[in-house]
Scaffold this motif. Structure first.
Motif, PDB file in Angstrom:
ATOM      1  N   UNK A   1       1.030  -1.320   0.125  1.00  0.00           N
ATOM      2  CA  UNK A   1       0.107  -0.088   0.518  1.00  0.00           C
ATOM      3  C   UNK A   1       0.836   1.085  -0.035  1.00  0.00           C
ATOM      4  N   UNK A   2       2.174   1.513   0.211  1.00  0.00           N
ATOM      5  CA  UNK A   2       2.819   1.923   1.454  1.00  0.00           C
ATOM      6  C   UNK A   2       3.259   2.650  -1.114  1.00  0.00           C
ATOM      7  N   UNK A   3       3.655   2.150  -1.686  1.00  0.00           N
ATOM      8  CA  UNK A   3       4.701   1.908  -2.085  1.00  0.00           C
ATOM      9  C   UNK A   3       3.432   2.819  -3.155  1.00  0.00           C
ATOM     10  N   UNK A   4       2.261   1.713  -3.322  1.00  0.00           N
ATOM     11  CA  UNK A   4       0.853   2.586  -4.576  1.00  0.00           C
ATOM     12  C   UNK A   4       0.395   3.818  -3.467  1.00  0.00           C
ATOM     13  N   UNK A   5       0.879   4.371  -3.136  1.00  0.00           N
ATOM     14  CA  UNK A   5       0.439   5.362  -2.129  1.00  0.00           C
ATOM     15  C   UNK A   5       1.269   6.239  -2.808  1.00  0.00           C
ATOM     16  N   UNK A   6       3.169   6.214  -2.651  1.00  0.00           N
ATOM     17  CA  UNK A   6       3.948   7.618  -3.185  1.00  0.00           C
ATOM     18  C   UNK A   6       3.538   7.126  -4.703  1.00  0.00           C
ATOM     19  N   UNK A   7       3.508   6.185  -5.454  1.00  0.00           N
ATOM     20  CA  UNK A   7       3.494   5.965  -7.209  1.00  0.00           C
ATOM     21  C   UNK A   7       2.081   7.124  -7.234  1.00  0.00           C
ATOM     22  N   UNK A   8       0.825   6.962  -6.423  1.00  0.00           N
ATOM     23  CA  UNK A   8      -0.144   7.508  -6.684  1.00  0.00           C
ATOM     24  C   UNK A   8       0.072   9.558  -6.364  1.00  0.00           C
ATOM     25  N   UNK A   9       1.362   9.483  -5.362  1.00  0.00           N
ATOM     26  CA  UNK A   9       1.743  11.420  -4.930  1.00  0.00           C
ATOM     27  C   UNK A   9       2.655  11.099  -6.610  1.00  0.00           C
ATOM     28  N   UNK A  10       2.935  10.410  -7.130  1.00  0.00           N
ATOM     29  CA  UNK A  10       4.028  10.476  -8.528  1.00  0.00           C
ATOM     30  C   UNK A  10       3.159  10.864  -9.947  1.00  0.00           C
ATOM     31  N   UNK A  11       1.931   9.947  -9.434  1.00  0.00           N
ATOM     32  CA  UNK A  11       1.535  10.145 -10.998  1.00  0.00           C
ATOM     33  C   UNK A  11       0.479  12.260 -10.978  1.00  0.00           C
ATOM     34  N   UNK A  12      -0.072  12.249  -9.508  1.00  0.00           N
ATOM     35  CA  UNK A  12      -0.616  13.283  -8.866  1.00  0.00           C
ATOM     36  C   UNK A  12       0.567  14.721  -9.173  1.00  0.00           C
ATOM     37  N   UNK A  13       1.498  14.668  -9.225  1.00  0.00           N
ATOM     38  CA  UNK A  13       2.420  15.670  -9.649  1.00  0.00           C
ATOM     39  C   UNK A  13       2.581  16.214 -10.713  1.00  0.00           C
ATOM     40  N   UNK A  14       2.564  14.304 -11.576  1.00  0.00           N
ATOM     41  CA  UNK A  14       2.247  15.037 -13.751  1.00  0.00           C
ATOM     42  C   UNK A  14       3.696  13.933 -14.076  1.00  0.00           C
TER      43      UNK A  14
ATOM     44  N   UNK B   1      -0.392 -15.735 -10.307  1.00  0.00           N
ATOM     45  CA  UNK B   1      -1.500 -15.152 -10.186  1.00  0.00           C
ATOM     46  C   UNK B   1      -1.208 -13.188  -9.276  1.00  0.00           C
ATOM     47  N   UNK B   2       0.106 -13.027  -9.256  1.00  0.00           N
ATOM     48  CA  UNK B   2      -0.053 -11.558  -8.793  1.00  0.00           C
ATOM     49  C   UNK B   2      -0.010 -10.662  -9.980  1.00  0.00           C
ATOM     50  N   UNK B   3      -0.291 -10.988 -11.075  1.00  0.00           N
ATOM     51  CA  UNK B   3      -0.037 -10.687 -12.231  1.00  0.00           C
ATOM     52  C   UNK B   3      -2.009  -9.735 -12.295  1.00  0.00           C
ATOM     53  N   UNK B   4      -2.588 -11.065 -12.205  1.00  0.00           N
ATOM     54  CA  UNK B   4      -3.679 -10.769 -12.386  1.00  0.00           C
ATOM     55  C   UNK B   4      -4.483  -9.448 -11.735  1.00  0.00           C
ATOM     56  N   UNK B   5      -3.741  -8.886 -10.570  1.00  0.00           N
ATOM     57  CA  UNK B   5      -4.178  -7.261 -10.213  1.00  0.00           C
ATOM     58  C   UNK B   5      -3.291  -6.122 -10.832  1.00  0.00           C
ATOM     59  N   UNK B   6      -3.037  -6.186 -12.201  1.00  0.00           N
ATOM     60  CA  UNK B   6      -2.296  -5.065 -12.329  1.00  0.00           C
ATOM     61  C   UNK B   6      -3.490  -4.316 -13.449  1.00  0.00           C
ATOM     62  N   UNK B   7      -4.400  -5.001 -13.015  1.00  0.00           N
ATOM     63  CA  UNK B   7      -5.241  -4.063 -14.111  1.00  0.00           C
ATOM     64  C   UNK B   7      -5.983  -2.775 -13.218  1.00  0.00           C
ATOM     65  N   UNK B   8      -5.204  -3.051 -12.041  1.00  0.00           N
ATOM     66  CA  UNK B   8      -5.891  -2.063 -11.205  1.00  0.00           C
ATOM     67  C   UNK B   8      -4.291  -0.259 -12.084  1.00  0.00           C
ATOM     68  N   UNK B   9      -4.037  -0.900 -12.147  1.00  0.00           N
ATOM     69  CA  UNK B   9      -3.132  -0.062 -12.571  1.00  0.00           C
ATOM     70  C   UNK B   9      -3.509   1.576 -13.651  1.00  0.00           C
ATOM     71  N   UNK B  10      -4.349   0.928 -14.694  1.00  0.00           N
ATOM     72  CA  UNK B  10      -5.217   1.110 -15.789  1.00  0.00           C
ATOM     73  C   UNK B  10      -6.401   1.849 -15.087  1.00  0.00           C
ATOM     74  N   UNK B  11      -7.116   1.497 -13.911  1.00  0.00           N
ATOM     75  CA  UNK B  11      -7.920   1.732 -13.341  1.00  0.00           C
ATOM     76  C   UNK B  11      -7.477   3.876 -12.250  1.00  0.00           C
ATOM     77  N   UNK B  12      -5.898   3.240 -11.681  1.00  0.00           N
ATOM     78  CA  UNK B  12      -5.864   4.352 -10.432  1.00  0.00           C
ATOM     79  C   UNK B  12      -5.431   5.460 -11.748  1.00  0.00           C
ATOM     80  N   UNK B  13      -4.410   5.382 -12.696  1.00  0.00           N
ATOM     81  CA  UNK B  13      -3.765   5.944 -14.015  1.00  0.00           C
ATOM     82  C   UNK B  13      -4.547   6.025 -15.180  1.00  0.00           C
ATOM     83  N   UNK B  14      -6.319   6.500 -15.480  1.00  0.00           N
ATOM     84  CA  UNK B  14      -6.027   6.116 -16.863  1.00  0.00           C
ATOM     85  C   UNK B  14      -5.121   7.150 -17.831  1.00  0.00           C
TER      86      UNK B  14
END
Ligand SMILES: Nc1ncnc2c1ncn2[C@@H]1O[C@H](COP(=O)(O)OP(=O)(O)OP(=O)(O)O)[C@@H](O)[C@H]1O
Ligand SMILES: [Mg+2]
Length: 758
Positions: free
Chosen positions: A251-264, A286-299
């Motif tokens: 979750x920590x990594x995803x929140x940092x990535x979120x910030x990175x994206x937010x700042x463009x 199995x973990x590859x199945x969850x990668x759909x979240x990336x496009x949802x979060x950073x369309x």
């Protein structure tokens, strides 16, 4: 006659009821009331046989006829089942072929858009063209694009999502690494294996591109640096590699990535080895199945998904799972024109096989060129490596049962070209990034065409001529079948590669085109069938086939089973009746032929220690017994030529300068520590330098780009200058082993470039 019918019925019912001892086959459905009818029929018949006088004659005949009909119905049902299975396979293939034809029509066999029917022109010109060319040559040291690379890069640079299907070694990495350098911000790359990530980060660092990885092995210090770069844009970070677990679990990594994206600052997302997303792919994670979240979060961040092979079904899966329905799809051919494919008959004497492999390596690769030998089991790996060493070849083994450090050490020695041959199981797989593997030898057959394509495809990723040699003997088939029979289409997949191995006339390359449902292309004499005009004749063995089927039928009636080996022994004795005797190998070949055609089939029985494969009568056996099908075997009329790529047309010798440059790159890489020789100079660059012999830094820059010229230019120029054939006679044989092997001359085949000169 009555007893025989009864025995036949008992055999059939035993098979039908075998769910009780765990052997029941899928699809062997009981017919509801059929079981009860059968019981009462057999009961009546037994009664009739035991007490003949109490049952009227006409009833006995009716009972017998009824039972005969039941047997026949079961036979017909078996045939129907086999035909329905075949029909399903044909339907699947038909839809794959139609999809490909459709794609070809839409795009003239080039890039095509999934979403729109209008073909977009991704060749350019685009505003970033000259900057891209500059980075390609001067940073990556690549003189021209290969097929589709330019277009893929342009699509990503235009902000589109992209799906890339490109053969192993086609150059997929450049397709996301170059835009990552060109675009502002940080590119996120998801890759399935730590070793792959380490190789990539090391290679990029050698090119002075700021690349990092965030994995379980990342130091606290680096982690802090990465998080700061993501969150605050501090420090230099261009490409960040993570494993899929990071996305799904941190979750920590995803929140940092979120910030990175937010700042463009999130420039692009790359999913390498994307087939791992799909359960239908060959390496599902199995973990590859969850990668759909990336496009949802950073369309709005362009996503590029890359893989070497994906059937239509896997492609559709990827698009859906990664949420990239409007992606631009680039499908390159599966053809690897630089690979020479060959199959050799494998002796039943283990030592003879190793002798042949050692001779092949010594004669064809006397200068320590890298290779892989794939084996079936761990024990076999260790044995083969040991025996190759005893024959003077630097070889070591690699399998899943080894300590991680020991495994890594072997891999590193091989990657640094300090070890010539790695002898591995399938565990030596996806993490292999070495571009200059010159040969891949299969000591036993793979479990499918797909696996063989992947494994053999590790040869020649640098585009230079390389060889793929498979040792085949029918006795290896049951070893594989008893492992794969429970997998989805496992047996059919195995039989496809058995067909590839059995064939003596058909172009090997065309088998791949058919398997991957791609239009045929020229082989250019790059397989044994096309290169050597072998004399192959067809021999009619219908009599032997009939004998074999009835032999098996009798055995079944007597409740006996037979392995392939036992069946060969029995046939050796029985065939004397026919007056025409097949050799042992020919009988084995016949068994396989009948298996592939469903005249015979394999059945499996579990013991506490293993699973045994038995040969039994197949669903279409009746056609053989009734003489409706003639059976022919392909046999050589003369000894097959052993030559590989060296015997093919258009050969040229390798020069002493190439060998000197090879030594130089090894020396530089061990001096710098942590970079591989191929990251200093690729084999292709060595070839170019040796033919063009640049004599100034400016000339050198045109071949290997500014960055490599700055780093290694003076050493290279000095070497070229000092090198002269008269002053330095060809020292091909100076090191001990090469001297021992100097009798043979290394030769290479010139391959027409598939490059898109740009
Ligand atoms: N245009 C090019 N010209 C010459 N060499 C190239 C070019 N593009 C890539 N290469 C080289 O080809 C080799 C294979 O490239 P890369 O690792 O990107 O392959 P890949 O498509 O990712 O293969 P795999 O499916 O095995 O991972 C590398 O050594 C790379 O430097
Ligand atoms: Mg790759």
């Amino acid at each position: 006659m009555q007893l025989l019918t009864l025995r036949k019925i008992m055999t059939w019912r035993r098979k039908g009821n075998s769910q009780f001892d765990g052997e029941r086959e899928e699809g062997d459905d009981d017919d509801g009331g059929g079981g009860r009818v059968w019981l009462s029929l057999v009961g009546c018949l037994c009664f009739a046989l035991v007490r003949p006088n109490t049952v009227p004659m006409e009833n006995k005949e009716i009972l017998l006829e009824l039972l005969n009909i039941e047997v026949e119905i079961q036979d017909v049902q078996d045939q129907i089942r086999a035909l329905v299975e075949r029909q399903d396979k044909l339907h699947e293939r038909k839809s794959e072929l139609s999809a490909i034809l459709e794609a070809c029509k839409e795009s003239g066999n080039e890039a095509n858009s999934v979403a729109s029917t209008t073909v977009e022109n991704w060749s350019g010109p685009f505003p970033w063209d000259s900057e891209a060319d500059d980075v390609r040559l001067n940073i990556f040291g690549i003189s021209s694009y290969r097929a589709n690379q330019r277009e893929i890069i342009n699509a990503i640079m235009s902000g589109r999502d992209v799906l890339v299907i490109m053969a192993a070694g086609g150059g997929k990495s450049l397709c996301y690494q170059l835009p990552a350098v060109l675009r502002d911000g940080i590119a996120l790359v998801v890759s399935p294996l730590l070793s792959l990530i380490q190789d990539q980060v090391m290679g990029l660092s050698a090119l002075s591109i700021p690349a990092y990885m965030l994995t379980s092995t990342t130091s606290k210090e680096n982690e802090k640096f990465i998080y700061k770069a993501l969150e605050k844009g501090e420090g230099e970070l261009k490409i960040l590699y993570v494993t899929p677990e990071k996305i799904s679990k941190s979750k920590r990594f995803m929140s940092k990535l979120e910030k990175c994206h937010h700042a463009g600052r999130l420039s692009l997302i790359s999913i390498d080895e994307a087939h791992c997303c799909s359960q239908w792919g060959h390496d599902f994670r199995p973990d590859y199945k969850n990668l759909g979240i990336l496009k949802t979060q950073f369309p709005n961040v362009p996503m590029i998904a890359l893989t070497a092979t994906a059937t239509q079904r896997v492609q559709n899966d990827l698009i859906e799972m990664l949420h990239i329905p409007r992606s631009v799809k680039f499908v390159s051919t599966v053809n690897r024109p630089n690979l020479f494919y060959m199959v050799r008959e494998k002796s039943s004497v283990g030592k003879v096989v190793i002798d042949e492999i050692a001779e092949f390596i010594e004669e064809s690769y006397p200068n320590n060129e890298s290779g892989i030998v794939y084996c079936f089991s761990r024990k076999e790996c260790e044995q083969v490596a040991k025996e190759l060493r005893e024959r003077g070849i630097s070889a070591d083994y690699y399998h899943a049962d080894m300590d991680v450090n020991a495994r890594e050490k072997v891999h590193m020695r091989w990657s640094n070209s300090k070890l010539q041959v790695i002898v591995g199981t399938v565990a030596f797989g996806m993490g292999i990034n070495k571009p200059d593997v010159r040969f891949v030898i299969h000591h036993s057959l793979s479990k499918s065409m797909e696996t063989y394509y992947q494994e053999s495809g590790r040869a020649g990723r640098d585009g230079l001529p390389s060889e793929c040699l498979l040792y085949f003997r029918p006795a290896d088939v049951p070893r594989q079948s008893s492992m794969v029979f429970y997998e989805n289409s496992g047996l059919q997949n195995l039989y496809d590669i058995v067909q590839y191995c059995q064939s003596k006339k058909q172009c090997r390359r065309s088998a791949f085109f058919r398997h991957f449902a791609e239009p045929l292309q020229e082989c250019n004499g790059m397989c044994d069938s096309c290169a050597f005009s072998n004399e192959v004749k067809e021999v009619d063995v219908s009599g032997h086939a009939k004998l074999m089927v009835s032999l098996l039928q009798d055995m079944q009636a007597n409740d006996q089973r037979s392995t392939m080996l036992q069946l060969v022994d029995k046939m050796k004795i029985k065939q004397k009746e026919l007056g025409s005797e097949l050799k042992r190998e020919e009988i084995e070949q016949l068994i396989l032929h009948l298996l592939l055609e469903r005249f015979l089939k394999e059945e499996f029985q579990h013991t506490p220690y293993s699973t045994n494969a038995y040969i039994t009568v197949g669903p279409l056996a009746r056609q053989i017994l009734q003489g409706k099908k003639s059976v022919k075997l392909e046999v050589y009329t003369e000894q097959r030529t052993k030559g590989g790529i060296r015997s093919a047309k258009r050969c040229l010798g390798s020069s002493g300068l190439e060998l000197k440059l090879d030594e130089l790159r090894k020396e530089v890489s061990s001096f710098h520590g942590g970079i591989f020789p191929h990251a200093v100079l690729s084999t292709e660059q060595i070839s170019l330098l040796s033919s063009q012999k640049p004599n100034s830094l400016e000339q050198l820059e045109k071949v290997i780009g500014k960055l490599k010229t700055k780093k290694y230019g003076n050493r290279i120029l000095e070497l070229i200058e000092n090198y002269s054939d008269s002053k330095l006679p060809d020292k091909q044989g100076t090191d001990g082993r090469a001297a021992k092997r100097s009798k043979t001359k290394k030769t290479l085949v010139l391959i027409e470039s598939s490059e898109d000169e740009g």
